[in-house]
Design a protein around this motif. Structure first.
Motif, PDB file in Angstrom:
ATOM      1  N   THR A  52       9.783   4.445   3.959  1.00 42.00           N
ATOM      2  CA  THR A  52       9.126   4.715   2.674  1.00 42.00           C
ATOM      3  C   THR A  52       7.726   4.091   2.668  1.00 42.00           C
ATOM      4  O   THR A  52       7.561   2.947   3.097  1.00 42.00           O
ATOM      5  N   ILE A  53       6.761   4.848   2.179  1.00 44.03           N
ATOM      6  CA  ILE A  53       5.406   4.324   1.986  1.00 44.03           C
ATOM      7  C   ILE A  53       5.079   4.376   0.497  1.00 44.03           C
ATOM      8  O   ILE A  53       5.350   5.377  -0.171  1.00 44.03           O
ATOM      9  N   ILE A  54       4.494   3.302  -0.010  1.00 41.93           N
ATOM     10  CA  ILE A  54       3.906   3.308  -1.351  1.00 41.93           C
ATOM     11  C   ILE A  54       2.430   2.972  -1.180  1.00 41.93           C
ATOM     12  O   ILE A  54       2.089   1.904  -0.667  1.00 41.93           O
ATOM     13  N   SER A  55       1.564   3.890  -1.563  1.00 39.58           N
ATOM     14  CA  SER A  55       0.124   3.641  -1.474  1.00 39.58           C
ATOM     15  C   SER A  55      -0.452   3.579  -2.877  1.00 39.58           C
ATOM     16  O   SER A  55      -0.035   4.326  -3.764  1.00 39.58           O
ATOM     17  N   SER A  56      -1.399   2.674  -3.077  1.00 38.73           N
ATOM     18  CA  SER A  56      -1.921   2.451  -4.425  1.00 38.73           C
ATOM     19  C   SER A  56      -3.420   2.713  -4.493  1.00 38.73           C
ATOM     20  O   SER A  56      -4.198   2.186  -3.703  1.00 38.73           O
ATOM     21  N   TYR A  57      -3.814   3.538  -5.439  1.00 39.60           N
ATOM     22  CA  TYR A  57      -5.218   3.829  -5.741  1.00 39.60           C
ATOM     23  C   TYR A  57      -5.618   2.977  -6.936  1.00 39.60           C
ATOM     24  O   TYR A  57      -4.800   2.751  -7.836  1.00 39.60           O
ATOM     25  N   ALA A  58      -6.861   2.489  -7.043  1.00 36.62           N
ATOM     26  CA  ALA A  58      -8.037   2.715  -6.242  1.00 36.62           C
ATOM     27  C   ALA A  58      -8.209   1.573  -5.239  1.00 36.62           C
ATOM     28  O   ALA A  58      -7.651   0.505  -5.455  1.00 36.62           O
TER      29      ALA A  58
ATOM     30  N   LEU B 139       9.046  10.425   6.659  1.00 42.64           N
ATOM     31  CA  LEU B 139       8.721   9.334   5.740  1.00 42.64           C
ATOM     32  C   LEU B 139       8.664   9.845   4.302  1.00 42.64           C
ATOM     33  O   LEU B 139       8.158  10.941   4.044  1.00 42.64           O
ATOM     34  N   LYS B 140       9.165   9.050   3.376  1.00 40.21           N
ATOM     35  CA  LYS B 140       9.021   9.364   1.959  1.00 40.21           C
ATOM     36  C   LYS B 140       7.788   8.622   1.439  1.00 40.21           C
ATOM     37  O   LYS B 140       7.683   7.401   1.590  1.00 40.21           O
ATOM     38  N   TRP B 141       6.884   9.374   0.841  1.00 40.92           N
ATOM     39  CA  TRP B 141       5.606   8.799   0.402  1.00 40.92           C
ATOM     40  C   TRP B 141       5.489   8.862  -1.115  1.00 40.92           C
ATOM     41  O   TRP B 141       5.567   9.930  -1.706  1.00 40.92           O
ATOM     42  N   ILE B 142       5.303   7.687  -1.727  1.00 41.85           N
ATOM     43  CA  ILE B 142       5.035   7.589  -3.161  1.00 41.85           C
ATOM     44  C   ILE B 142       3.561   7.244  -3.339  1.00 41.85           C
ATOM     45  O   ILE B 142       3.107   6.184  -2.899  1.00 41.85           O
ATOM     46  N   ALA B 143       2.813   8.145  -3.953  1.00 43.86           N
ATOM     47  CA  ALA B 143       1.394   7.907  -4.238  1.00 43.86           C
ATOM     48  C   ALA B 143       1.286   7.316  -5.641  1.00 43.86           C
ATOM     49  O   ALA B 143       1.477   8.016  -6.639  1.00 43.86           O
ATOM     50  N   ASP B 144       1.018   6.026  -5.698  1.00 41.00           N
ATOM     51  CA  ASP B 144       0.883   5.338  -6.988  1.00 41.00           C
ATOM     52  C   ASP B 144      -0.578   5.410  -7.418  1.00 41.00           C
ATOM     53  O   ASP B 144      -1.429   4.683  -6.917  1.00 41.00           O
ATOM     54  N   MET B 145      -0.864   6.300  -8.352  1.00 41.07           N
ATOM     55  CA  MET B 145      -2.248   6.522  -8.782  1.00 41.07           C
ATOM     56  C   MET B 145      -2.733   5.441  -9.752  1.00 41.07           C
ATOM     57  O   MET B 145      -3.924   5.217  -9.880  1.00 41.07           O
ATOM     58  N   ARG B 146      -1.812   4.837 -10.459  1.00 36.75           N
ATOM     59  CA  ARG B 146      -2.140   3.942 -11.574  1.00 36.75           C
ATOM     60  C   ARG B 146      -2.931   4.723 -12.634  1.00 36.75           C
ATOM     61  O   ARG B 146      -2.359   5.289 -13.539  1.00 36.75           O
ATOM     62  N   ASP B 147      -4.253   4.765 -12.508  1.00 32.88           N
ATOM     63  CA  ASP B 147      -5.082   5.466 -13.494  1.00 32.88           C
ATOM     64  C   ASP B 147      -5.568   6.801 -12.930  1.00 32.88           C
ATOM     65  O   ASP B 147      -5.113   7.248 -11.885  1.00 32.88           O
ATOM     66  N   GLU B 148      -6.527   7.426 -13.626  1.00 30.66           N
ATOM     67  CA  GLU B 148      -7.060   8.706 -13.160  1.00 30.66           C
ATOM     68  C   GLU B 148      -7.763   8.533 -11.815  1.00 30.66           C
ATOM     69  O   GLU B 148      -8.188   7.440 -11.452  1.00 30.66           O
ATOM     70  N   MET B 149      -7.927   9.670 -11.133  1.00 28.67           N
ATOM     71  CA  MET B 149      -8.734   9.665  -9.921  1.00 28.67           C
ATOM     72  C   MET B 149     -10.055  10.388 -10.203  1.00 28.67           C
ATOM     73  O   MET B 149     -10.981   9.806 -10.733  1.00 28.67           O
ATOM     74  N   SER B 150     -10.135  11.674  -9.906  1.00 26.00           N
ATOM     75  CA  SER B 150     -11.419  12.381 -10.020  1.00 26.00           C
ATOM     76  C   SER B 150     -11.894  12.546 -11.458  1.00 26.00           C
ATOM     77  O   SER B 150     -13.078  12.775 -11.700  1.00 26.00           O
ATOM     78  N   THR B 151     -10.993  12.436 -12.421  1.00 29.94           N
ATOM     79  CA  THR B 151     -11.397  12.598 -13.825  1.00 29.94           C
ATOM     80  C   THR B 151     -11.859  11.287 -14.456  1.00 29.94           C
ATOM     81  O   THR B 151     -12.191  11.258 -15.641  1.00 29.94           O
ATOM     82  N   SER B 152     -11.894  10.219 -13.680  1.00 31.53           N
ATOM     83  CA  SER B 152     -12.358   8.939 -14.213  1.00 31.53           C
ATOM     84  C   SER B 152     -13.817   9.043 -14.657  1.00 31.53           C
ATOM     85  O   SER B 152     -14.658   9.582 -13.928  1.00 31.53           O
TER      86      SER B 152
ATOM     87  N   ASN C 134       0.906  16.544  -0.971  1.00 29.11           N
ATOM     88  CA  ASN C 134       1.582  16.106   0.252  1.00 29.11           C
ATOM     89  C   ASN C 134       2.508  14.915   0.043  1.00 29.11           C
ATOM     90  O   ASN C 134       3.381  14.663   0.873  1.00 29.11           O
ATOM     91  N   ALA C 135       2.318  14.182  -1.036  1.00 34.08           N
ATOM     92  CA  ALA C 135       3.222  13.073  -1.334  1.00 34.08           C
ATOM     93  C   ALA C 135       4.574  13.623  -1.780  1.00 34.08           C
ATOM     94  O   ALA C 135       4.680  14.751  -2.263  1.00 34.08           O
ATOM     95  N   ASP C 136       5.611  12.813  -1.613  1.00 34.81           N
ATOM     96  CA  ASP C 136       6.933  13.197  -2.113  1.00 34.81           C
ATOM     97  C   ASP C 136       7.059  12.899  -3.599  1.00 34.81           C
ATOM     98  O   ASP C 136       7.827  13.551  -4.309  1.00 34.81           O
ATOM     99  N   ALA C 137       6.303  11.902  -4.060  1.00 34.95           N
ATOM    100  CA  ALA C 137       6.313  11.556  -5.481  1.00 34.95           C
ATOM    101  C   ALA C 137       4.941  11.029  -5.879  1.00 34.95           C
ATOM    102  O   ALA C 137       4.264  10.370  -5.084  1.00 34.95           O
ATOM    103  N   VAL C 138       4.546  11.327  -7.100  1.00 33.77           N
ATOM    104  CA  VAL C 138       3.279  10.851  -7.658  1.00 33.77           C
ATOM    105  C   VAL C 138       3.597  10.053  -8.916  1.00 33.77           C
ATOM    106  O   VAL C 138       4.309  10.526  -9.803  1.00 33.77           O
ATOM    107  N   VAL C 139       3.058   8.845  -8.968  1.00 33.09           N
ATOM    108  CA  VAL C 139       3.339   7.929 -10.077  1.00 33.09           C
ATOM    109  C   VAL C 139       2.037   7.589 -10.786  1.00 33.09           C
ATOM    110  O   VAL C 139       0.992   7.430 -10.149  1.00 33.09           O
ATOM    111  N   SER C 140       2.100   7.485 -12.113  1.00 31.12           N
ATOM    112  CA  SER C 140       0.953   7.013 -12.884  1.00 31.12           C
ATOM    113  C   SER C 140       1.451   6.211 -14.075  1.00 31.12           C
ATOM    114  O   SER C 140       2.646   6.208 -14.382  1.00 31.12           O
ATOM    115  N   VAL C 141       0.512   5.542 -14.755  1.00 28.08           N
ATOM    116  CA  VAL C 141       0.896   4.604 -15.814  1.00 28.08           C
ATOM    117  C   VAL C 141       1.182   5.276 -17.149  1.00 28.08           C
ATOM    118  O   VAL C 141       1.700   4.635 -18.062  1.00 28.08           O
TER     119      VAL C 141
END
Length: 406
Positions: free
Chosen positions: A121-127, A145-158, A179-186
């Motif tokens: 499992t991978i958890i990657s955190s932006y920014a 691999l299972k990939w969780i993309a933890d966005m926290r806040d906005e990306m391109s719309t910031s 491409n992520a298996d899951a996308v997480v935000s606050v």
């Protein structure tokens, strides 16, 4: 429930307290659940202050790139601070991935960590974009691999991104959500923005809010202060400033004599304090994170602000700690957005729109009158405690289990 070998990637450090606390909670609580945590991150001496279980391994990787954002320090003078700020603006305009060096080296190191430790499992955190960019390449190399993309806040719309950075961030964003298996935000509003870019039906989208990581203070919020003490903890920058609050307070003090004291604690842009408030408004620089609870305890009310702009889904990290403090909150917030709604749901304070001077004035007076009469709001502690960091880590754990059962 099975335990997993998890690679957590981020570039923020303990110095970036509000952003780092989310990562620190994941390390702490996921390891307590038995997951083996491998953390690939930027080095920082402050890690020595944190105690982790034996199933946590750190892999520190310094960013040796020439063009990278400069950190601000308390010891910086005004001129040096401005020079750093100008350099950071220039980098954001001209360099699409200032963490290029870290991205390249992190990819190579992550591959070795995955092979040696049977990472599943991978958890990657932006920014910034770097952890997601590394994860995109790793997902190609290790499709299972299972990939969780933890966005926290906005990306391109910031609203804080410059044109070139926005362009490259949007490319990273679109690739990540597909491409992520899951996308997480606050928050749900931010999550809805990410869903617009997704053309992969199997991607799971999950709201996992920020939170607080100490025992909620359910004792009486009343103090022995002779003056109603309003405290703000955090930075002022751009539209997040106390100008309208000070206008409203100045108007209120011109109409009637109130025993009020205001503390602004944290990094700040220059603040113009009205003449009739100069004796009651006090400013102080940023304090260590451990001292934040002390200042909250000494306050009669905690102040927070977020301007009413075309941006939704922003709770602000300080809100959850304010909720757990037990102190009433004075919020200058968009009445239709998530932060204001949560304050109302928990019955934790008083809110008004940041652009409504008369409304702010009425809100301050309402909070002051309650203090004067020793009235205490009955807070919904069950809802507050749902926002403890351990509960948020539980949601990450449930998501990991769901991904591996699918």
């Amino acid at each position: 429930m099975s335990n997993h070998n998890i690679l957590l990637m981020y570039t923020i450090t303990p110095k970036n307290h509000s952003a780092f606390q989310r990562m620190n909670a994941l390390i702490q609580y996921l390891s307590e659940k038995g997951h083996n945590m491998h953390v690939l991150c930027a080095p920082d001496d402050d890690y020595s202050h944190y105690q982790y279980k034996d199933n946590v391994s750190f892999h520190f990787l310094k960013d040796k790139g020439l063009f990278k954002r400069l950190d601000f320090k308390k010891s910086d003078g005004k001129i040096f601070h401005k020079i750093k700020a100008i350099c950071n603006v220039a980098i954001s305009y001209l360099i699409p991935n200032p963490n290029y060096n870290w991205t390249k080296r992190a990819y190579n190191q992550a591959k070795e960590i995955i092979k040696k430790n049977n990472i599943d499992t991978i958890i990657s955190s932006y920014a910034p974009n770097a952890p997601h960019l590394v994860s995109l390449k790793l997902k190609d190399d290790f499709p299972k691999l299972k990939w969780i993309a933890d966005m926290r806040d906005e990306m391109s719309t910031s609203p804080y991104l410059k044109r070139l950075a926005r362009y490259y961030t949007k490319r990273c964003e679109q690739k990540s959500v597909n491409n992520a298996d899951a996308v997480v935000s606050v928050s749900e509003p931010i999550l809805e923005d990410f869903k617009r870019f997704c053309k992969t039906p199997s991607v799971i989208f999950k709201e996992i809010r920020n939170g607080y990581n100490f025992d909620a203070d359910k004792t009486s919020p009343l103090t022995n202060n002779e003056r109603f003490t309003i405290t703000y903890l955090g930075s002022f920058y751009g539209d997040i400033n106390p100008n309208n609050f000070l206008k409203a307070l100045s108007n209120l003090m011109a109409k009637q004599k109130l025993d009020i004291k205001v503390n602004f604690i944290g990094r700040s842009i220059p603040i113009k304090i009205p003449d009739n408030l100069k004796d009651i408004v006090h400013t102080q620089g940023a304090v260590p994170y451990d001292e934040v609870k002390v200042h909250m305890k000494q306050a009669d009310a905690l102040f927070m602000i977020y301007p009413t702009i075309n941006r939704h889904g922003v709770y602000s990290g300080k809100l959850f700690e304010y909720l757990a403090s037990g102190k009433p909150i004075i919020g200058m917030l968009d009445p239709t957005d998530v932060a204001s709604k949560l304050i109302k749901q928990t019955n934790a304070g008083y809110t008004s729109c940041n652009s409504d001077i008369d409304g702010i004035e009425a809100t301050i007076l309402q909070a002051y009158t309650a203090w004067k009469n020793k009235e205490v709001l009955e807070r919904d502690w069950d809802l507050v405690e749902d926002h403890h960091r351990s509960k948020q880590a539980d949601k990450f754990d449930a998501l990991i289990q769901e991904l591996h059962q699918g």
